[in-house]
Design a protein around this motif. Sequence first.
Motif, PDB file in Angstrom:
ATOM      1  N   ASP A  72      86.923  24.001 -36.663  1.00 61.39           N
ATOM      2  CA  ASP A  72      86.339  23.384 -37.863  1.00 61.39           C
ATOM      3  C   ASP A  72      85.371  24.322 -38.573  1.00 61.39           C
ATOM      4  OD1 ASP A  72      87.763  21.146 -37.211  1.00 61.39           O
ATOM      5  OD2 ASP A  72      86.076  20.109 -36.248  1.00 61.39           O
ATOM      6  N   ASN A  73      84.802  25.271 -37.819  1.00 55.81           N
ATOM      7  CA  ASN A  73      83.812  26.170 -38.425  1.00 55.81           C
ATOM      8  C   ASN A  73      84.431  27.368 -39.132  1.00 55.81           C
ATOM      9  OD1 ASN A  73      81.788  24.543 -37.492  1.00 55.81           O
ATOM     10  ND2 ASN A  73      81.332  25.784 -35.676  1.00 55.81           N
TER      11      ASN A  73
ATOM     12  N   THR B 236      94.891  30.144 -33.659  1.00 54.09           N
ATOM     13  CA  THR B 236      94.132  28.933 -33.984  1.00 54.09           C
ATOM     14  C   THR B 236      94.844  27.732 -33.385  1.00 54.09           C
ATOM     15  OG1 THR B 236      93.380  29.906 -36.065  1.00 54.09           O
ATOM     16  CG2 THR B 236      93.145  27.518 -35.815  1.00 54.09           C
ATOM     17  N   THR B 237      94.100  26.958 -32.612  1.00 50.35           N
ATOM     18  CA  THR B 237      94.635  25.712 -32.047  1.00 50.35           C
ATOM     19  C   THR B 237      93.903  24.532 -32.679  1.00 50.35           C
ATOM     20  OG1 THR B 237      93.055  25.712 -30.213  1.00 50.35           O
ATOM     21  CG2 THR B 237      95.135  26.890 -29.869  1.00 50.35           C
ATOM     22  N   LYS B 238      94.130  23.372 -32.139  1.00 49.81           N
ATOM     23  CA  LYS B 238      93.475  22.182 -32.667  1.00 49.81           C
ATOM     24  C   LYS B 238      91.966  22.244 -32.515  1.00 49.81           C
ATOM     25  CE  LYS B 238      93.362  17.160 -32.108  1.00 49.81           C
ATOM     26  NZ  LYS B 238      93.892  15.998 -31.346  1.00 49.81           N
ATOM     27  N   ASP B 239      91.506  22.868 -31.432  1.00 48.46           N
ATOM     28  CA  ASP B 239      90.077  22.871 -31.130  1.00 48.46           C
ATOM     29  C   ASP B 239      89.389  24.198 -31.414  1.00 48.46           C
ATOM     30  OD1 ASP B 239      90.120  20.198 -30.135  1.00 48.46           O
ATOM     31  OD2 ASP B 239      91.034  20.951 -28.293  1.00 48.46           O
ATOM     32  N   PHE B 240      90.065  25.329 -31.159  1.00 47.02           N
ATOM     33  CA  PHE B 240      89.400  26.628 -31.255  1.00 47.02           C
ATOM     34  C   PHE B 240      90.211  27.618 -32.082  1.00 47.02           C
ATOM     35  CE2 PHE B 240      87.737  24.847 -27.286  1.00 47.02           C
ATOM     36  CZ  PHE B 240      86.366  25.026 -27.479  1.00 47.02           C
ATOM     37  N   CYS B 241      89.467  28.608 -32.545  1.00 48.79           N
ATOM     38  CA  CYS B 241      90.068  29.735 -33.247  1.00 48.79           C
ATOM     39  C   CYS B 241      89.607  31.020 -32.560  1.00 48.79           C
ATOM     40  CB  CYS B 241      89.655  29.748 -34.725  1.00 48.79           C
ATOM     41  SG  CYS B 241      90.216  31.217 -35.622  1.00 48.79           S
TER      42      CYS B 241
ATOM     43  N   SER C 261      75.207  30.528 -34.559  1.00 48.37           N
ATOM     44  CA  SER C 261      74.924  29.223 -35.166  1.00 48.37           C
ATOM     45  C   SER C 261      76.191  28.410 -35.373  1.00 48.37           C
ATOM     46  CB  SER C 261      74.194  29.412 -36.501  1.00 48.37           C
ATOM     47  OG  SER C 261      75.055  30.004 -37.460  1.00 48.37           O
ATOM     48  N   MET C 262      77.334  29.115 -35.420  1.00 48.15           N
ATOM     49  CA  MET C 262      78.616  28.411 -35.559  1.00 48.15           C
ATOM     50  C   MET C 262      79.324  28.288 -34.202  1.00 48.15           C
ATOM     51  SD  MET C 262      80.128  29.621 -39.224  1.00 48.15           S
ATOM     52  CE  MET C 262      79.926  31.369 -38.946  1.00 48.15           C
ATOM     53  N   PHE C 263      78.522  28.460 -33.107  1.00 47.62           N
ATOM     54  CA  PHE C 263      79.009  28.270 -31.740  1.00 47.62           C
ATOM     55  C   PHE C 263      80.139  29.236 -31.375  1.00 47.62           C
ATOM     56  CE2 PHE C 263      77.459  24.176 -33.348  1.00 47.62           C
ATOM     57  CZ  PHE C 263      76.424  23.946 -32.471  1.00 47.62           C
ATOM     58  N   PHE C 264      79.971  30.470 -31.826  1.00 46.83           N
ATOM     59  CA  PHE C 264      80.920  31.513 -31.467  1.00 46.83           C
ATOM     60  C   PHE C 264      80.661  31.933 -30.017  1.00 46.83           C
ATOM     61  CE2 PHE C 264      82.310  35.941 -31.088  1.00 46.83           C
ATOM     62  CZ  PHE C 264      83.567  35.901 -31.661  1.00 46.83           C
ATOM     63  N   GLU C 265      81.715  31.912 -29.199  1.00 45.01           N
ATOM     64  CA  GLU C 265      81.606  32.294 -27.797  1.00 45.01           C
ATOM     65  C   GLU C 265      82.254  33.661 -27.622  1.00 45.01           C
ATOM     66  OE1 GLU C 265      83.208  29.315 -25.216  1.00 45.01           O
ATOM     67  OE2 GLU C 265      82.489  27.682 -26.485  1.00 45.01           O
ATOM     68  N   ARG C 266      81.443  34.621 -27.277  1.00 46.83           N
ATOM     69  CA  ARG C 266      81.940  35.990 -27.168  1.00 46.83           C
ATOM     70  C   ARG C 266      82.742  36.169 -25.881  1.00 46.83           C
ATOM     71  NH1 ARG C 266      78.281  41.565 -27.317  1.00 46.83           N
ATOM     72  NH2 ARG C 266      80.056  43.014 -27.187  1.00 46.83           N
ATOM     73  N   ILE C 267      83.838  36.898 -25.999  1.00 47.05           N
ATOM     74  CA  ILE C 267      84.670  37.248 -24.847  1.00 47.05           C
ATOM     75  C   ILE C 267      84.534  38.750 -24.631  1.00 47.05           C
ATOM     76  CG2 ILE C 267      87.021  37.389 -23.942  1.00 47.05           C
ATOM     77  CD1 ILE C 267      87.714  34.954 -25.632  1.00 47.05           C
TER      78      ILE C 267
END
Length: 650
Positions: free
Chosen positions: A152-153, A171-176, A196-202
């Motif tokens: 969504d973000n 991109t899936t239903k929940d995450f990109c 701030s947009m809840f980016f989770e680093r890999i």
Amino acid sequence: MAIEKMALVNIIGRFEDLDETLMRCCDSGCFHIEPAFKNEANSTVRLLNEKNPFGVPLKEFASLASEMDIKLTEAPGTRFKGWTAEQFCELSDNIDGEIEEKSKEKQRLAKEVSELEGAVLQVDHLRGMNNDFSKIFACKHTACRVGRMPADNLAKLQYYDQTFFFVPFETTKDFCWGMYFCAEGDKELIDSIFRSMFFERIRIPDYVTGNTDEALKKLESQIKEKKAQIEALDKEISQLAKKHDQTVLEAYTALKKRYDIFELRRKVGAVKEKFYIKGFVPKKNADKFSEGFKDMDEVEVVLLPADADANITPPTVLKNGWFTRPFGMLVEMYGLPKYNGFNPTAFVAITYTILFGIMFGDLGQGFLLFLLGFLISKKINKPAGGMVTRCGLSSMVFGTLYGSVFGFEELLDPVFENFGVDFLPLKIFKQSTFILLTAVGIGIFLILVSMLINIGIGFKEKNYEKAIFGCNGIAGLVFYASVCVGVVCTMMLKIEVMSLPFKIFLIVIPLICIFCRVPFSIAMKYKKWRLSEDEEDMTIGGFIVENFFEMFEFLLSYVSNTMSFLRVGGFVLSHAGMMMVVMTLMDMTASAGKPVTLIIGNLFVMAMEGMIVAIQIIRLEFYEIFSRFYESDGKAFEPMSVSFDTEVNV
């Protein structure tokens, strides 16, 4: 049925023979050990309280078995007889040394495989990136981050007028999943925006090189190679397990026995240079138990009567016959009687079986219960299966009297007509009043029998309050029986028996005895009137008020306990009613579905009502019958034994 007679055993010997003595007590299978001393008189008398040296090697062998995938069970063998804890530890270290290196290598490879599989999951989401990972992360003036954020973000990025750009890969239903780039000097600001947009680093591991397809191929190849190495190590460990499995099992068996027996030292007494063991054996096994120590010259076994030591209560073993033995589980569920007490198993077996048959009378269903009980006793639980078989037989007998076979109420009518028996079978709905009154009559009879048992127990214990003046003693028996006779004669037989002498001698005087049961029993015991310690501070008013409410409770219990047996007749009617519903449903079903309806209906009634009836009879036994005479203050007989499990508390 009675309670098994016990013999008190005292064993005295030198400390050098203690372990062997405890071992023989355990091997006998019939020795119940007790603490040697409960009240230590002086410092020379003590209970042994030593740390068990076999706990550590026992845990080591349990760990070895776990590493080599050996299922721990009891294994016969004598090669470890007399071994010390140090010898067991040395053997454990030797075996462990052979597999330790392989186990560590296996753990290292398993950890690497887990890391590689995690990397595969990360890289798999970046399939849209065709550039080499190492080249991208080697840039000096550009910072890049790989990761995911809520789908969504993704649309919110267009509102930021900053020097960065985001490349989505999947991109899936929940995450990109994707990657963003920015100037090296702006990375702190850009990182905060994406956080701030809840980016989770890999974080891509250093060993991942090439583009995504190349990286995935390399990772999968490495995973396959390492798994093959793990399989090879498993085979090597398995070969070692086959080599040492018998040794591990025999050592564990010997250790567990030594550990459990050493734990029993906590109940062994020490008097100077001698040990002292005290316990019980069934009297029938006493001579054989004593003979087991004849070759030990320094060990003395003394057999005494069970009540020779007033500080120890003998344990209780119910002595039951073939028919009553399965019902011992019900008695034990309520609590064991004390030694030399009354064993009610036979009474329970007879009453439970008859009541079940009355409440669940059906010839066909009873036969199925009999077969089910037979299977349960063979495959699952012998006592439970034995109870079910006996209840099934009782159900068959009363089902024959009712003329009911799988709900068919007229099926046995021709049989009784051929024998010329015109009062059978009982038609339940036509004789419902008779059934309910009979149920109450059965209740009255069982309550009176319970009172008689209580009277017998009271006289045996010389407890005159219990036997004579209590609500379940002679006074209560006379009062309850007189009231029942008076009600039946007056209301049903139209015979006037409630004359003034009848009321005075059979109702009023017994009530006075119950009301004054405590002082009367004390006067009878001590041949003079005296108050107990609890009554010395009680006023006359307090005595009257307290005993008035107790009298009210007793009278209420007589009524409620008697009426409680109405459920016996109620379930007779309930069973017939439920089968009538099944027959009605079967009549409403098409011809092809009638057998199915009949089978399902019978199984449903058997499962539901059978369980309810079983529970209700237990309630009648415990509340209406047991409460009148039974005292469950006995101690279970627990012979010394070894438990071959892996639960060890060191």
